[in-house]
Design an enzyme around this catalytic site. Structure first.
Site, short mmCIF file in Angstrom:
data_model
loop_
_atom_site.label_atom_id
_atom_site.label_comp_id
_atom_site.label_asym_id
_atom_site.label_seq_id
_atom_site.Cartn_x
_atom_site.Cartn_y
_atom_site.Cartn_z
CG ASP A 17 -1.70 1.23 1.42
OD1 ASP A 17 -2.41 1.60 0.47
OD2 ASP A 17 -1.61 1.85 2.50
CG ASP A 19 -1.46 7.92 0.20
OD1 ASP A 19 -0.30 8.21 -0.12
OD2 ASP A 19 -2.46 8.30 -0.45
#
Length: 222
Positions: A17, A19
């Site tokens: 991932d 952010d």
């Protein structure tokens, strides 16, 4: 490329991932939503509270039901693009060492954001960009659906069992688990439900992630 089924020398992959996992964008996201709320004369704190737990279109439906959702989304995208150009971004400690230490072609990014913003943030923080980025435009079903992570694995030529997902948020964790992958959580005081292993920070996880890519297949959930 992977070796034949059942062989212990199959290549292993790491799917990140972005952010909250590799880049600390909390203050940026809050600033974007505050500006968005001000444009519509809404309470910024309430808008941000809703935005944290819903997707943008769902947020608009709750906080600005009388507004054209396409107009709301267009403004949000404009603000986010401007933030990528002018905002200050910070990579989490250990992110650069980790990404530079992974074998080329052995990792990918899986994000609910858009690729051009990810590339802009990585350029601002000096992080390397992988060949495979699965963004919001690449899939019809976002996290917590398994589709984003399954697409990343397919584009890498990897089996789900050979993939390690690094996430910070519940929806991403569920996505990775539903994809049949090993999932490790980072950057949270408490473990997200379902993770196979938890680290309070990305920095703490770095040596374990690097070791996982070179260790015997099947050892990831230890």
């Amino acid at each position: 490329m992977t070796s034949g089924p059942g062989r212990p020398d199959r290549m292993k992959y790491v799917l990140f991932d972005v952010d909250g996992t590799l880049i600390d964008a909390v203050s940026n996201q809050r600033r974007v939503w505050e500006t968005w709320a001000e444009r519509y004369g809404l309470d910024a704190d309430e808008v941000y509270r809703v935005a944290l737990r819903t997707r943008p279109m769902e947020t608009f439906a709750q906080v600005a039901a009388d507004r054209d959702p396409s107009e709301c989304l267009a403004l949000l995208h404009d603000l986010e693009d401007e933030d990528v150009r002018s905002g200050v971004y910070t990579a989490f400690h250990g992110a650069s060492e980790l990404l530079h230490g992974l074998p080329p072609g052995a990792w990918a990014l899986v994000t609910s954001n858009y690729e051009h913003r990810v590339r802009g943030r990585f350029e601002r923080t000096g992080l390397p960009v992988p060949e495979v980025i699965v963004d919001a435009a690449a899939v019809e079903e976002g996290k917590p659906s398994p589709v984003p992570y399954l697409q990343a694995a397919a584009r890498l030529g990897a089996l789900p069992a050979d993939c390690l997902v690094i996430e910070d948020a519940p929806s991403g964790v569920r996505s990775g688990i539903r994809a049949g992958m090993t999932v490790w959580g980072v950057n949270a005081a408490a473990a997200v439900e379902g993770v196979h292993r938890h680290f309070a920070s990305l920095r703490e996880a770095v040596p374990h992630i690097l070791a996982w890519t070179s260790g015997p297949r099947g050892s990831a959930a230890v």
